[in-house]
Write a protein that holds these residues in place. Structure first.
Motif, PDB file in Angstrom:
ATOM      1  N   LEU A 146      52.571   3.257  24.089  1.00  0.00           N
ATOM      2  CA  LEU A 146      54.244   2.655  24.108  1.00  0.00           C
ATOM      3  C   LEU A 146      54.950   2.832  22.172  1.00  0.00           C
ATOM      4  O   LEU A 146      53.301   3.137  21.877  1.00  0.00           O
ATOM      5  N   ILE A 147      55.724   2.722  22.465  1.00  0.00           N
ATOM      6  CA  ILE A 147      56.275   2.969  20.807  1.00  0.00           C
ATOM      7  C   ILE A 147      57.368   1.864  20.505  1.00  0.00           C
ATOM      8  O   ILE A 147      58.250   1.924  21.574  1.00  0.00           O
ATOM      9  N   TYR A 148      57.412   1.824  19.264  1.00  0.00           N
ATOM     10  CA  TYR A 148      58.517   0.240  18.932  1.00  0.00           C
ATOM     11  C   TYR A 148      59.362   0.287  18.471  1.00  0.00           C
ATOM     12  O   TYR A 148      58.639   1.734  16.610  1.00  0.00           O
ATOM     13  N   MET A 149      60.503   0.820  18.012  1.00  0.00           N
ATOM     14  CA  MET A 149      61.640   0.373  17.611  1.00  0.00           C
ATOM     15  C   MET A 149      61.792  -0.073  17.083  1.00  0.00           C
ATOM     16  O   MET A 149      62.535  -1.581  17.255  1.00  0.00           O
ATOM     17  N   ARG A 150      63.086  -0.698  15.521  1.00  0.00           N
ATOM     18  CA  ARG A 150      63.230  -1.216  14.604  1.00  0.00           C
ATOM     19  C   ARG A 150      64.511  -1.546  15.317  1.00  0.00           C
ATOM     20  O   ARG A 150      65.580  -0.453  14.385  1.00  0.00           O
ATOM     21  N   PRO A 151      65.347  -2.179  15.549  1.00  0.00           N
ATOM     22  CA  PRO A 151      66.828  -2.088  16.022  1.00  0.00           C
ATOM     23  C   PRO A 151      67.528  -2.079  14.775  1.00  0.00           C
ATOM     24  O   PRO A 151      67.593  -3.094  13.768  1.00  0.00           O
ATOM     25  N   GLU A 152      68.081  -1.171  13.650  1.00  0.00           N
ATOM     26  CA  GLU A 152      68.749  -1.037  12.988  1.00  0.00           C
ATOM     27  C   GLU A 152      70.387  -1.126  12.974  1.00  0.00           C
ATOM     28  O   GLU A 152      71.301  -1.323  11.743  1.00  0.00           O
ATOM     29  N   HIS A 153      70.675   0.507  13.200  1.00  0.00           N
ATOM     30  CA  HIS A 153      71.880   0.136  14.051  1.00  0.00           C
ATOM     31  C   HIS A 153      72.671   0.144  14.964  1.00  0.00           C
ATOM     32  O   HIS A 153      72.340   0.295  16.266  1.00  0.00           O
ATOM     33  N   TRP A 154      73.437  -0.565  15.449  1.00  0.00           N
ATOM     34  CA  TRP A 154      74.196  -1.085  16.625  1.00  0.00           C
ATOM     35  C   TRP A 154      75.572  -1.086  17.242  1.00  0.00           C
ATOM     36  O   TRP A 154      76.425  -0.921  15.856  1.00  0.00           O
ATOM     37  N   LEU A 155      76.209  -0.893  18.212  1.00  0.00           N
ATOM     38  CA  LEU A 155      77.536  -0.592  18.828  1.00  0.00           C
ATOM     39  C   LEU A 155      77.449  -0.874  19.798  1.00  0.00           C
ATOM     40  O   LEU A 155      76.471  -0.941  20.540  1.00  0.00           O
ATOM     41  N   SER A 156      78.364  -1.284  20.088  1.00  0.00           N
ATOM     42  CA  SER A 156      78.813  -2.367  21.252  1.00  0.00           C
ATOM     43  C   SER A 156      79.725  -3.001  21.792  1.00  0.00           C
ATOM     44  O   SER A 156      80.880  -2.663  20.579  1.00  0.00           O
ATOM     45  N   ALA A 157      80.484  -2.983  22.933  1.00  0.00           N
ATOM     46  CA  ALA A 157      81.580  -3.436  23.021  1.00  0.00           C
ATOM     47  C   ALA A 157      81.470  -3.573  24.996  1.00  0.00           C
ATOM     48  O   ALA A 157      80.565  -3.544  25.484  1.00  0.00           O
ATOM     49  N   ASP A 158      82.190  -4.399  24.689  1.00  0.00           N
ATOM     50  CA  ASP A 158      83.354  -5.125  26.044  1.00  0.00           C
ATOM     51  C   ASP A 158      84.731  -5.139  26.766  1.00  0.00           C
ATOM     52  O   ASP A 158      85.311  -5.571  26.277  1.00  0.00           O
ATOM     53  N   LEU A 159      84.669  -4.157  27.369  1.00  0.00           N
ATOM     54  CA  LEU A 159      85.922  -4.064  27.826  1.00  0.00           C
ATOM     55  C   LEU A 159      86.635  -4.471  28.943  1.00  0.00           C
ATOM     56  O   LEU A 159      87.663  -4.580  29.946  1.00  0.00           O
ATOM     57  N   GLY A 160      86.131  -5.508  28.827  1.00  0.00           N
ATOM     58  CA  GLY A 160      86.514  -6.736  29.746  1.00  0.00           C
ATOM     59  C   GLY A 160      87.475  -7.269  29.238  1.00  0.00           C
ATOM     60  O   GLY A 160      88.019  -9.120  30.484  1.00  0.00           O
TER      61      GLY A 160
END
Length: 135
Positions: free
Chosen positions: A121-135
């Protein structure tokens, strides 16, 4: 923020990207993953897999998930590897149950154990987010 974390916690197929060498574009591969809002993201892979070697070298990776129905939406996270751990029957079952119908989980976990080799198992801590909802 809660909305993007909720979307990431849904069972999408992730596109994992990681830099292998500075002279090439990142390696990008589909992968099952697990995430709960506010927590760590984790993946299972073979210790000698190309992605495992690249993640070990880079010390970080990104994961993007998307949907196209009913609207186009995506979330991408990037962050450092915070730890690795041995795989277990429980984690294998948890991951399979996230993506497969209940009546297929036991069969898949047995196939995984007998045919797909060792995982970790490889665990990552989310640091940088990019998101969009085009609806």
């Amino acid at each position: 923020m809660e909305d993007r974390e909720g979307f990431l916690s849904e069972p999408h197929i992730g596109a994992l990207s990681v830099v292998e060498t500075p002279d090439r574009a990142p390696l990008t591969v589909p992968i099952w993953y697990q995430y709960a809002p506010g927590g760590e993201l984790w993946v299972r892979t073979g210790p000698d897999s190309r992605k495992a070697r690249a993640i070990n070298g880079a010390g970080r990776f990104s994961l993007m998930v998307q949907r196209t129905e009913p609207t186009i939406r995506y979330v991408s996270v990037e962050g450092p590897v915070i730890r690795t751990a041995p795989d277990s029957h429980e984690r294998s079952w948890e991951m399979a149950a996230r993506y497969l119908p209940p009546d297929k989980v036991a069969e898949y976990v047995e196939y995984d154990r007998t045919h797909l080799g060792e995982h970790f198992l490889i665990y990552m801590r989310p640091e940088h987010w990019l998101s969009a909802d085009l609806g």
